[in-house]
Design a protein around this motif. Structure first.
Motif, PDB file in Angstrom:
ATOM      1  N   LYS A 241      41.598  25.648  10.039  1.00 36.18           N
ATOM      2  CA  LYS A 241      42.316  25.202   8.846  1.00 36.18           C
ATOM      3  C   LYS A 241      41.344  24.689   7.784  1.00 36.18           C
ATOM      4  O   LYS A 241      41.443  25.041   6.603  1.00 36.18           O
ATOM      5  CB  LYS A 241      43.318  24.102   9.223  1.00 36.18           C
ATOM      6  N   LYS A 242      40.358  23.893   8.197  1.00 41.96           N
ATOM      7  CA  LYS A 242      39.397  23.364   7.245  1.00 41.96           C
ATOM      8  C   LYS A 242      38.507  24.459   6.666  1.00 41.96           C
ATOM      9  O   LYS A 242      38.218  24.472   5.473  1.00 41.96           O
ATOM     10  CB  LYS A 242      38.541  22.282   7.919  1.00 41.96           C
ATOM     11  N   SER A 243      38.069  25.381   7.524  1.00 44.46           N
ATOM     12  CA  SER A 243      37.206  26.456   7.038  1.00 44.46           C
ATOM     13  C   SER A 243      37.965  27.368   6.067  1.00 44.46           C
ATOM     14  O   SER A 243      37.396  27.869   5.093  1.00 44.46           O
ATOM     15  CB  SER A 243      36.666  27.270   8.210  1.00 44.46           C
ATOM     16  N   HIS A 244      39.272  27.554   6.319  1.00 45.92           N
ATOM     17  CA  HIS A 244      40.082  28.382   5.423  1.00 45.92           C
ATOM     18  C   HIS A 244      40.184  27.739   4.047  1.00 45.92           C
ATOM     19  O   HIS A 244      40.030  28.413   3.010  1.00 45.92           O
ATOM     20  CB  HIS A 244      41.470  28.571   6.023  1.00 45.92           C
ATOM     21  N   ARG A 245      40.406  26.446   4.016  1.00 47.65           N
ATOM     22  CA  ARG A 245      40.507  25.754   2.734  1.00 47.65           C
ATOM     23  C   ARG A 245      39.166  25.751   2.009  1.00 47.65           C
ATOM     24  O   ARG A 245      39.102  25.922   0.792  1.00 47.65           O
ATOM     25  CB  ARG A 245      41.003  24.325   2.959  1.00 47.65           C
ATOM     26  N   LEU A 246      38.088  25.547   2.780  1.00 47.39           N
ATOM     27  CA  LEU A 246      36.765  25.557   2.175  1.00 47.39           C
ATOM     28  C   LEU A 246      36.436  26.942   1.628  1.00 47.39           C
ATOM     29  O   LEU A 246      35.831  27.079   0.551  1.00 47.39           O
ATOM     30  CB  LEU A 246      35.719  25.137   3.209  1.00 47.39           C
ATOM     31  N   GLU A 247      36.853  27.974   2.338  1.00 46.61           N
ATOM     32  CA  GLU A 247      36.622  29.341   1.887  1.00 46.61           C
ATOM     33  C   GLU A 247      37.338  29.593   0.560  1.00 46.61           C
ATOM     34  O   GLU A 247      36.795  30.233  -0.341  1.00 46.61           O
ATOM     35  CB  GLU A 247      37.110  30.321   2.953  1.00 46.61           C
ATOM     36  N   ILE A 248      38.563  29.084   0.442  1.00 42.06           N
ATOM     37  CA  ILE A 248      39.307  29.236  -0.817  1.00 42.06           C
ATOM     38  C   ILE A 248      38.560  28.569  -1.961  1.00 42.06           C
ATOM     39  O   ILE A 248      38.415  29.132  -3.056  1.00 42.06           O
ATOM     40  CB  ILE A 248      40.722  28.645  -0.673  1.00 42.06           C
ATOM     41  N   LEU A 249      38.042  27.367  -1.716  1.00 39.69           N
ATOM     42  CA  LEU A 249      37.352  26.621  -2.767  1.00 39.69           C
ATOM     43  C   LEU A 249      36.066  27.328  -3.195  1.00 39.69           C
ATOM     44  O   LEU A 249      35.783  27.465  -4.390  1.00 39.69           O
ATOM     45  CB  LEU A 249      37.041  25.205  -2.278  1.00 39.69           C
ATOM     46  N   LEU A 250      35.287  27.813  -2.235  1.00 41.52           N
ATOM     47  CA  LEU A 250      34.047  28.513  -2.553  1.00 41.52           C
ATOM     48  C   LEU A 250      34.325  29.840  -3.256  1.00 41.52           C
ATOM     49  O   LEU A 250      33.634  30.217  -4.206  1.00 41.52           O
ATOM     50  CB  LEU A 250      33.236  28.742  -1.270  1.00 41.52           C
ATOM     51  N   GLU A 251      35.345  30.540  -2.774  1.00 35.75           N
ATOM     52  CA  GLU A 251      35.694  31.805  -3.401  1.00 35.75           C
ATOM     53  C   GLU A 251      36.166  31.582  -4.834  1.00 35.75           C
ATOM     54  O   GLU A 251      35.834  32.347  -5.745  1.00 35.75           O
ATOM     55  CB  GLU A 251      36.776  32.512  -2.586  1.00 35.75           C
ATOM     56  N   ASN A 252      36.942  30.521  -5.051  1.00 27.41           N
ATOM     57  CA  ASN A 252      37.418  30.205  -6.397  1.00 27.41           C
ATOM     58  C   ASN A 252      36.240  29.926  -7.327  1.00 27.41           C
ATOM     59  O   ASN A 252      36.201  30.407  -8.470  1.00 27.41           O
ATOM     60  CB  ASN A 252      38.346  28.996  -6.339  1.00 27.41           C
ATOM     61  N   SER A 253      35.261  29.171  -6.847  1.00 21.76           N
ATOM     62  CA  SER A 253      34.095  28.850  -7.658  1.00 21.76           C
ATOM     63  C   SER A 253      33.314  30.105  -8.021  1.00 21.76           C
ATOM     64  O   SER A 253      32.889  30.289  -9.168  1.00 21.76           O
ATOM     65  CB  SER A 253      33.192  27.864  -6.898  1.00 21.76           C
TER      66      SER A 253
ATOM     67  N   PHE B  18      44.717  15.785   1.068  1.00 21.62           N
ATOM     68  CA  PHE B  18      43.597  16.712   1.214  1.00 21.62           C
ATOM     69  C   PHE B  18      43.777  17.919   0.302  1.00 21.62           C
ATOM     70  O   PHE B  18      42.852  18.338  -0.390  1.00 21.62           O
ATOM     71  CB  PHE B  18      43.476  17.146   2.677  1.00 21.62           C
ATOM     72  N   GLU B  19      44.994  18.504   0.294  1.00 17.38           N
ATOM     73  CA  GLU B  19      45.258  19.640  -0.577  1.00 17.38           C
ATOM     74  C   GLU B  19      45.137  19.247  -2.053  1.00 17.38           C
ATOM     75  O   GLU B  19      44.624  20.008  -2.869  1.00 17.38           O
ATOM     76  CB  GLU B  19      46.652  20.216  -0.313  1.00 17.38           C
ATOM     77  N   TYR B  20      45.607  18.041  -2.380  1.00 17.49           N
ATOM     78  CA  TYR B  20      45.527  17.588  -3.764  1.00 17.49           C
ATOM     79  C   TYR B  20      44.072  17.463  -4.208  1.00 17.49           C
ATOM     80  O   TYR B  20      43.722  17.787  -5.357  1.00 17.49           O
ATOM     81  CB  TYR B  20      46.242  16.250  -3.925  1.00 17.49           C
ATOM     82  N   GLY B  21      43.208  17.013  -3.298  1.00 11.77           N
ATOM     83  CA  GLY B  21      41.788  16.916  -3.619  1.00 11.77           C
ATOM     84  C   GLY B  21      41.174  18.276  -3.913  1.00 11.77           C
ATOM     85  O   GLY B  21      40.362  18.425  -4.831  1.00 11.77           O
ATOM     86  N   ILE B  22      41.558  19.287  -3.106  1.00 12.69           N
ATOM     87  CA  ILE B  22      41.039  20.637  -3.328  1.00 12.69           C
ATOM     88  C   ILE B  22      41.545  21.188  -4.668  1.00 12.69           C
ATOM     89  O   ILE B  22      40.781  21.776  -5.440  1.00 12.69           O
ATOM     90  CB  ILE B  22      41.448  21.571  -2.176  1.00 12.69           C
ATOM     91  N   ILE B  23      42.847  21.001  -4.937  1.00 10.67           N
ATOM     92  CA  ILE B  23      43.406  21.488  -6.199  1.00 10.67           C
ATOM     93  C   ILE B  23      42.721  20.815  -7.386  1.00 10.67           C
ATOM     94  O   ILE B  23      42.400  21.464  -8.388  1.00 10.67           O
ATOM     95  CB  ILE B  23      44.923  21.258  -6.232  1.00 10.67           C
ATOM     96  N   SER B  24      42.469  19.514  -7.281  1.00  7.82           N
ATOM     97  CA  SER B  24      41.788  18.804  -8.371  1.00  7.82           C
ATOM     98  C   SER B  24      40.403  19.384  -8.611  1.00  7.82           C
ATOM     99  O   SER B  24      39.979  19.555  -9.765  1.00  7.82           O
ATOM    100  CB  SER B  24      41.687  17.311  -8.034  1.00  7.82           C
ATOM    101  N   ALA B  25      39.683  19.697  -7.519  1.00 10.61           N
ATOM    102  CA  ALA B  25      38.353  20.294  -7.665  1.00 10.61           C
ATOM    103  C   ALA B  25      38.442  21.662  -8.334  1.00 10.61           C
ATOM    104  O   ALA B  25      37.625  22.007  -9.196  1.00 10.61           O
ATOM    105  CB  ALA B  25      37.688  20.410  -6.298  1.00 10.61           C
ATOM    106  N   MET B  26      39.457  22.444  -7.954  1.00  8.06           N
ATOM    107  CA  MET B  26      39.641  23.763  -8.559  1.00  8.06           C
ATOM    108  C   MET B  26      39.947  23.647 -10.052  1.00  8.06           C
ATOM    109  O   MET B  26      39.412  24.405 -10.876  1.00  8.06           O
ATOM    110  CB  MET B  26      40.764  24.505  -7.836  1.00  8.06           C
ATOM    111  N   LEU B  27      40.791  22.692 -10.409  1.00 11.11           N
ATOM    112  CA  LEU B  27      41.150  22.527 -11.823  1.00 11.11           C
ATOM    113  C   LEU B  27      39.974  22.006 -12.645  1.00 11.11           C
ATOM    114  O   LEU B  27      39.824  22.356 -13.822  1.00 11.11           O
ATOM    115  CB  LEU B  27      42.351  21.594 -11.955  1.00 11.11           C
ATOM    116  N   ASN B  28      39.134  21.176 -12.035  1.00 11.89           N
ATOM    117  CA  ASN B  28      37.943  20.705 -12.745  1.00 11.89           C
ATOM    118  C   ASN B  28      37.002  21.868 -13.053  1.00 11.89           C
ATOM    119  O   ASN B  28      36.433  21.955 -14.142  1.00 11.89           O
ATOM    120  CB  ASN B  28      37.216  19.653 -11.903  1.00 11.89           C
ATOM    121  N   GLU B  29      36.841  22.764 -12.079  1.00 11.59           N
ATOM    122  CA  GLU B  29      35.999  23.940 -12.313  1.00 11.59           C
ATOM    123  C   GLU B  29      36.624  24.860 -13.353  1.00 11.59           C
ATOM    124  O   GLU B  29      35.918  25.474 -14.163  1.00 11.59           O
ATOM    125  CB  GLU B  29      35.776  24.689 -11.003  1.00 11.59           C
ATOM    126  N   ALA B  30      37.948  24.975 -13.324  1.00  9.38           N
ATOM    127  CA  ALA B  30      38.628  25.813 -14.314  1.00  9.38           C
ATOM    128  C   ALA B  30      38.432  25.248 -15.718  1.00  9.38           C
ATOM    129  O   ALA B  30      38.209  25.997 -16.680  1.00  9.38           O
ATOM    130  CB  ALA B  30      40.111  25.915 -13.982  1.00  9.38           C
TER     131      ALA B  30
END
Length: 641
Positions: free
Chosen positions: A463-475, A595-607
């Motif tokens: 589960k953690k690796s999947h979320r991390l993969e989404i974040l790295l792929e998004n970046s 945890f999900e909110y933290g990932i979304i916030s990071a994605m929006l900051n990069e956006a």
């Protein structure tokens, strides 16, 4: 320059001067009139100061003054310009509320808003009045307000233990600490009791009840001491912060880092408040850690709601929220404390009794074994009154529900191991004695337990690796985006993939920057058609997105701003510029996990950074810069210059 030179850094002073100049022409200033009980004269003192300001030429308006039976206060209020209250229908009655929009439209230099900690009626833009005040301050309006010390969030448990009354209306310490002025309205408890007996505070029947409950001399004296001490602490804290700002080095930083743990426990709120007070006293960094265990996936809705409430409490008290995963809670707390340079840990004391009267080691004891060199503060459960609570059948049922999937997996593996072993022995004609059967069962159970543990840990890692993969792929994908539509599509699709929820996207307009000019664009989750999201074009949803666009703060479902909306709306923001608003449709009205909110916030900051790099200062000022709608029916999309 000498090494012991402690003169202020010119760069620091210049930065502070620029901030003060911006504040002078930008954000309003907050003045709080603080009391320790009703009737000390907070509102009267505020109105008196307002008349003096009006007489000196200031533009003063009373935004909301609580109706009082006190004649002197009423007379003072009648002489000021008053913004009419907003009448809200609720359960067949009319409620008087502060009209925020009318105050923003009137835009006085100074606005009086009584009762800082008040909870607004359902349906208004904000849940709490202090949030209304924040919006006034953001609009450049100075606000004067009143509040009693018992409404301060961090002191809620202390006040409750003194008065025996649970205060429901609270406001964050950050509002109090960041106020530009705090004026304590103080009188002797004996004088307050005289006022009460003369009917100057409450009517006769209500006054008699107050004397027998809240308004006793001992309680008033204790509350007065708390108010004076907390105000003094604020002054000392500001003095230390001022010294830090005028020094080149961190001579005034204590290096302390306070850690507490978040759980659904009903006593967790007291632990969080205690940790907050400790962090404030030590001028320390404050972190609240949530250890997500496999058992929480099977927790009841009540426990999940309690957990979310405690997370929001920690946030309100200024804590940084951190999330880790694992079964051994004590080990995870200790591991996080080691890598994060934590100096003190604040934990609650558990008083549960298990089978045959034995007590298992508490989490605090196990944490102390892992990190023996750290200071650990134990906050007792006052409600238990020193008695250990027996495990009830209800508790047992809840535990069985939470661990159901674990027990099921263990029994399945045990049964499979035993059956397979019996079949092998039977094929080879080997008969087993009774003691061999017992040993087989024990061995099979141990193996099953180990395999179940490994399985759960593997699931958490996946589960953690999947979320991390989404974040790295998004970046990675954002770096390759060329147009504004590319950025929008990438962010929206990654959020849908992460949350399995439908997403609504608004882009900032080229003309009026306060409105979501482009949108909404729909990104439905799998199995949902875009036509099913058409209701997001309704006025309420569009207005919520527009408010987020103009204020740069989140709003909507599960938040304290415009909570009646069906989606939670998050700004895509860099510094003071909001480039877009992302709406996430929360179908069941539940909030997003931390945890999900933290990932979304990071994605929006990069956006936001991606938007900034491509459009820079040209956004909205060049007529040729048009954004291509999602359906492709417009001019070519803007590319980076």
């Amino acid at each position: 320059m000498q090494e012991n030179d402690t003169r202020p850094d010119p760069e620091v002073l210049l930065a502070r001067l620029k901030e003060e100049e911006q504040e002078e022409g930008g954000r309003g200033k907050l003045r709080i009139y603080l009391g320790y009980a009703a009737g000390v004269g907070k509102t009267y003192t505020m109105l008196q100061a307002a008349h003096e300001a009006a007489d000196s030429g200031e533009d003063v308006a009373a935004g909301y003054i609580e109706p009082h039976v006190r004649r002197d206060t009423q007379k003072m209020a009648e002489k000021l310009e008053t913004i009419p209250p907003l009448m809200v229908s609720y359960k067949g009655t009319k409620l008087r509320e502060f009209d925020l929009d009318a105050a923003l439209k009137r835009h006085p230099r100074i606005c009086l808003v009584d009762e800082l900690a008040h909870t607004n009626a359902p349906g208004l833009r904000h849940v709490k009045r202090y949030q209304d005040i924040e919006e006034l301050l953001d609009a450049g309006i100075h606000v004067w307000t009143t509040v009693n010390i018992q409404h301060l969030e961090s002191l809620n448990d202390i006040v409750g233990s003194i008065t025996g009354i649970t205060v429901r209306e609270k406001f964050p310490d950050s509002v109090f600490d960041h106020a530009d002025q705090v004026k304590v309205v103080d009188i002797e408890p004996e004088e307050l009791l005289i006022r009460l007996s003369e009917g100057k505070i409450y009517k006769k029947e209500q006054a008699e009840r107050a004397v027998n409950h809240f308004f006793t001399r001992e309680k008033l004296a204790a509350l007065r001491e708390i108010a004076l001490r907390r105000t003094a602490d604020r002054v000392n804290h500001l003095a230390v912060e001022e010294k830090k700002n005028h020094q080149k080095t961190g001579d005034y930083y204590t290096g302390e880092h306070i850690l507490t743990c978040i759980s659904p426990s009903p006593t967790c709120a007291k632990v969080i408040r205690s940790a907050s007070r400790l962090a404030y006293a030590f001028h320390a960094e404050f972190t609240a850690l949530y250890v997500e265990t496999p058992q929480m996936s099977g927790a009841s809705l009540k426990n999940k709601k309690a957990l979310e409430d405690n997370i929001q409490l920690a946030k309100a008290l200024g804590a940084k929220i951190a999330t880790v995963y694992g079964e051994d809670v004590a080990y995870q707390i200790a591991a996080y404390a080691r890598v994060s340079n934590v100096s003190k840990i604040v934990l609650g004391r558990t008083n549960h009794r298990i089978i045959l009267g034995q007590t298992k080691g508490t989490p605090a004891e196990r944490v102390a074994q892992y990190v023996p060199n750290l200071d650990i503060y134990i906050i007792p459960d006052a409600t238990a009154a020193g008695k250990r609570r027996a495990l009830t059948m209800s508790d047992f049922g809840q535990k069985m529900t939470a661990y159901k999937h674990i027990y099921t997996d263990t029994l399945k593996i045990t049964a499979f191991t035993c059956v397979a072993t019996f079949l092998v022995f039977r094929i080879f004609g080997i008969w087993m004695a009774r003691e061999h059967v017992i040993m087989l069962l024990i061995t099979a159970f141990i193996i099953a337990t180990l395999l179940t543990t490994v399985k759960r840990q593997s699931q958490e890692l996946i589960k953690k690796s999947h979320r991390l993969e989404i974040l790295l792929e998004n970046s990675s994908r954002l770096r390759r985006c060329v147009t504004i539509r590319d950025v929008e599509n990438e962010v929206a699709e990654r959020i849908v993939q992460l949350m399995d929820l439908s997403v609504i996207f608004y882009l900032r307009g080229e003309g009026d920057h306060t409105l979501p000019f482009h949108g909404p664009d729909f990104y439905p989750k799998k199995g949902v058609a875009a036509s099913e999201l058409e209701f997001f074009k309704e006025q309420q949803e569009m207005a919520t997105a527009g408010w987020v666009m103009s204020n740069g703060k989140r709003a909507g479902c599960s938040t304290s701003a415009l909570p009646s909306a069906k989606a939670i709306y998050l700004p895509v923001r860099l510094d003071e510029t909001v480039y877009a608003v992302v709406g996430i449709y929360l179908e069941e009205g539940r909030g997003i996990a931390e945890f999900e909110y933290g990932i979304i916030s990071a994605m929006l900051n990069e956006a936001a950074l991606a938007f900034s790099k491509r459009y820079g200062d040209f956004w909205g000022h060049n007529p040729g810069m048009q954004v291509k709608p999602k359906n492709g029916q417009a001019s070519a999309p803007l590319r980076r210059m």
